[in-house]
Motif scaffolding. Sequence first.
Motif, PDB file in Angstrom:
ATOM      1  N   TRP A 121     -26.573  13.084 -20.926  1.00 42.92           N
ATOM      2  CA  TRP A 121     -27.559  12.629 -21.903  1.00 42.92           C
ATOM      3  C   TRP A 121     -28.978  12.863 -21.414  1.00 42.92           C
TER       4      TRP A 121
ATOM      5  N   PRO B  96     -24.494   7.512 -28.113  1.00 39.99           N
ATOM      6  CA  PRO B  96     -24.540   6.720 -26.883  1.00 39.99           C
ATOM      7  C   PRO B  96     -24.846   5.249 -27.121  1.00 39.99           C
TER       8      PRO B  96
ATOM      9  N   ARG C 227     -27.062   6.731 -19.971  1.00 35.92           N
ATOM     10  CA  ARG C 227     -27.291   7.042 -21.381  1.00 35.92           C
ATOM     11  C   ARG C 227     -28.780   7.096 -21.713  1.00 35.92           C
TER      12      ARG C 227
ATOM     13  N   TRP D 225     -21.396  -0.249 -21.829  1.00 33.96           N
ATOM     14  CA  TRP D 225     -20.215   0.601 -21.712  1.00 33.96           C
ATOM     15  C   TRP D 225     -19.634   0.333 -20.326  1.00 33.96           C
TER      16      TRP D 225
ATOM     17  N   GLU E 115     -30.451   0.991 -22.463  1.00 35.61           N
ATOM     18  CA  GLU E 115     -29.331   1.672 -23.112  1.00 35.61           C
ATOM     19  C   GLU E 115     -28.843   0.881 -24.323  1.00 35.61           C
TER      20      GLU E 115
ATOM     21  N   ALA F  79     -17.875  12.406 -23.422  1.00 34.36           N
ATOM     22  CA  ALA F  79     -18.972  11.553 -22.959  1.00 34.36           C
ATOM     23  C   ALA F  79     -19.355  11.854 -21.507  1.00 34.36           C
TER      24      ALA F  79
END
Length: 285
Positions: free
Chosen positions: A280, A35, A197, A190, A186, A11
């Motif tokens: 990303w 994501p 993301r 997270w 997003e 990631a």
Amino acid sequence: MIKDYSSLGPAYRDFKVKEEVYVPEPKEEFSGEDPFTKMAPIRGELKDIKFDDTYTYLDKSVWFKILNSTIVFLTWIIAFPINRIRFGLRIEGREKIRQNRKLLANGVMTVCNHVHRWDMICVMQAMRYRRAWIPMYAQPFRGKDGFLMKAIGGIAIPEERSGLRAFDKALDELHDAKQWIHIFPESCSWKFYAPLRPFKIGAFNMAYRYSLPIVPLIISFRPRTGWRKLFGKGEPMLTIHVGDPIVPNSNALRKEETARMRDLAHKTMLDMAGIVSNPWPSTID
């Protein structure tokens, strides 16, 4: 000098930042493939709530107005100081809000990365707005936190097609009242994830529909130092950056203009956070 954090996992592939940028060690195993993986569990037993045309998306009762005003007041006098003390919140770029006060007076949309349980409080402190309306996934409203989510201004995004008309009517009323709408593009949180993301396009479709200027914000991290090591159990301290407003071009075609605003917001946020290379793109829709 550029620092490379690809070693932190898939990631973080090709993730590079400027030398002065702090990247916290991941405490969770983030998905390097999707994501939009939901990392935060829904707390408590799920209630049987249908988000269709019978659901009240925008509560206009006197009781709710009192509750919402009380929550906002408590946020200002309790949560804001705690955020400063516990997480050492710093705000960079707030002068852009003052400089664009007239532009934002008829309503505004803010977008921010979703990386902390208190990230909405960070946005409120940066914007100094007293009331925000936040379209959110409906499912968490069924859990233990659902009441509080609605009390602070959360609006459930309908799961049933029949609820779209009522949801759109609620947003029409907020726009007519020149209210502030906030969206986390997003889509899910997270915790303490430093990369940015991809964005869902819905926020930018909404901004185009209502001709709302978009203020991009991003939360970055700092190492915990000094007496603040007594708080937070090793969690990083927070900085929120405020970007210049992005104004929709109502004469442009919707598809092209929403993509432009999404891409510009994404790039602006990367630049403010000192991210040189991101895992990303701005979208994978």
